[in-house]
Scaffold this motif. Structure first.
Motif, PDB file in Angstrom:
ATOM      1  N   UNK A   2       0.759  -1.176   0.043  1.00 48.71           N
ATOM      2  CA  UNK A   2       0.055   0.077   0.035  1.00 48.71           C
ATOM      3  C   UNK A   2       0.816   1.194   0.034  1.00 48.71           C
ATOM      4  N   UNK A   3       1.839   1.311   0.813  1.00 48.74           N
ATOM      5  CA  UNK A   3       2.912   2.352   0.748  1.00 48.74           C
ATOM      6  C   UNK A   3       3.752   2.541  -0.394  1.00 48.74           C
ATOM      7  N   UNK A   7       3.388   6.023  -2.693  1.00 50.71           N
ATOM      8  CA  UNK A   7       4.510   6.707  -3.118  1.00 50.71           C
ATOM      9  C   UNK A   7       4.529   6.964  -4.517  1.00 50.71           C
ATOM     10  N   UNK A   8       4.136   6.007  -5.485  1.00 44.69           N
ATOM     11  CA  UNK A   8       3.913   6.231  -6.685  1.00 44.69           C
ATOM     12  C   UNK A   8       2.849   7.295  -7.152  1.00 44.69           C
ATOM     13  N   UNK A  12       3.642  10.752  -9.059  1.00 42.07           N
ATOM     14  CA  UNK A  12       3.251  11.186 -10.475  1.00 42.07           C
ATOM     15  C   UNK A  12       2.252  12.362 -10.062  1.00 42.07           C
ATOM     16  N   UNK A  13       1.853  12.719  -9.088  1.00 45.27           N
ATOM     17  CA  UNK A  13       1.182  13.964  -8.922  1.00 45.27           C
ATOM     18  C   UNK A  13       2.170  15.150  -8.939  1.00 45.27           C
ATOM     19  N   UNK A  14       3.381  14.921  -8.157  1.00 47.55           N
ATOM     20  CA  UNK A  14       4.436  15.762  -8.134  1.00 47.55           C
ATOM     21  C   UNK A  14       4.959  16.149  -9.475  1.00 47.55           C
ATOM     22  N   UNK A  15       5.116  15.133 -10.281  1.00 51.11           N
ATOM     23  CA  UNK A  15       5.676  15.060 -11.577  1.00 51.11           C
ATOM     24  C   UNK A  15       4.853  15.883 -12.418  1.00 51.11           C
ATOM     25  N   UNK A  16       3.490  15.763 -12.411  1.00 50.37           N
ATOM     26  CA  UNK A  16       2.289  16.654 -13.202  1.00 50.37           C
ATOM     27  C   UNK A  16       2.303  17.743 -12.600  1.00 50.37           C
TER      28      UNK A  16
END
Length: 99
Positions: A2-3, A7-8, A12-16
Motif C-alpha cells: 500500500x505504501x 508513493x507512486x 506522479x502528482x508531483x511530476x504532473x
C-alpha cells in the motif's frame, strides 16, 4: 504494498505539478512574443494543455502515441533482403506520390 502505491501516486502528482508549471512558464515566455494575439496562461490552463496533448498524441509513457518501438522491433526482425525490398518499395511509393 500500500505504501508503494501511495508513493507512486505521490510521485506522479508531483511530476504532473512540475510539468504543468514548466508548460506554463514556457508558454508565457514564448507564445505572447511569437504570436501577437496570444495571452499568457495560468497554471490550470497549462495542465489542460497537458491533458489535451495526452489525448491527441498519447504521450507521457516514453514511446509517444505512434508506438515507434514496434516498428523498430519489426525492422530488427527483418532479413537484409527484406530490408532492401522495403527500401525499394518505399522509394517507388515516394516517387509515385511526387508525380
Amino acid at each position: 504494498m500500500k505504501t508503494r502505491f501511495l508513493w507512486k501516486l505521490l510521485m506522479m502528482l508531483a511530476f504532473a505539478a512540475v510539468l504543468g508549471a514548466a508548460v506554463m512558464v514556457l508558454w508565457n515566455l514564448v507564445m505572447p512574443g511569437l504570436f501577437a494575439g496570444s495571452r499568457p496562461i495560468d497554471y490550470w490552463h497549462a495542465l489542460g494543455l497537458l491533458v489535451l496533448s495526452r489525448i491527441l498524441f498519447g504521450g507521457f509513457r516514453g514511446h509517444g502515441g505512434w508506438h515507434g518501438r514496434r516498428r523498430w522491433q519489426k525492422w530488427q526482425a527483418m532479413t537484409a533482403e527484406e530490408r532492401e525490398q522495403f527500401r525499394k518499395d518505399r522509394s517507388e511509393f515516394c516517387r509515385k506520390s511526387e508525380e
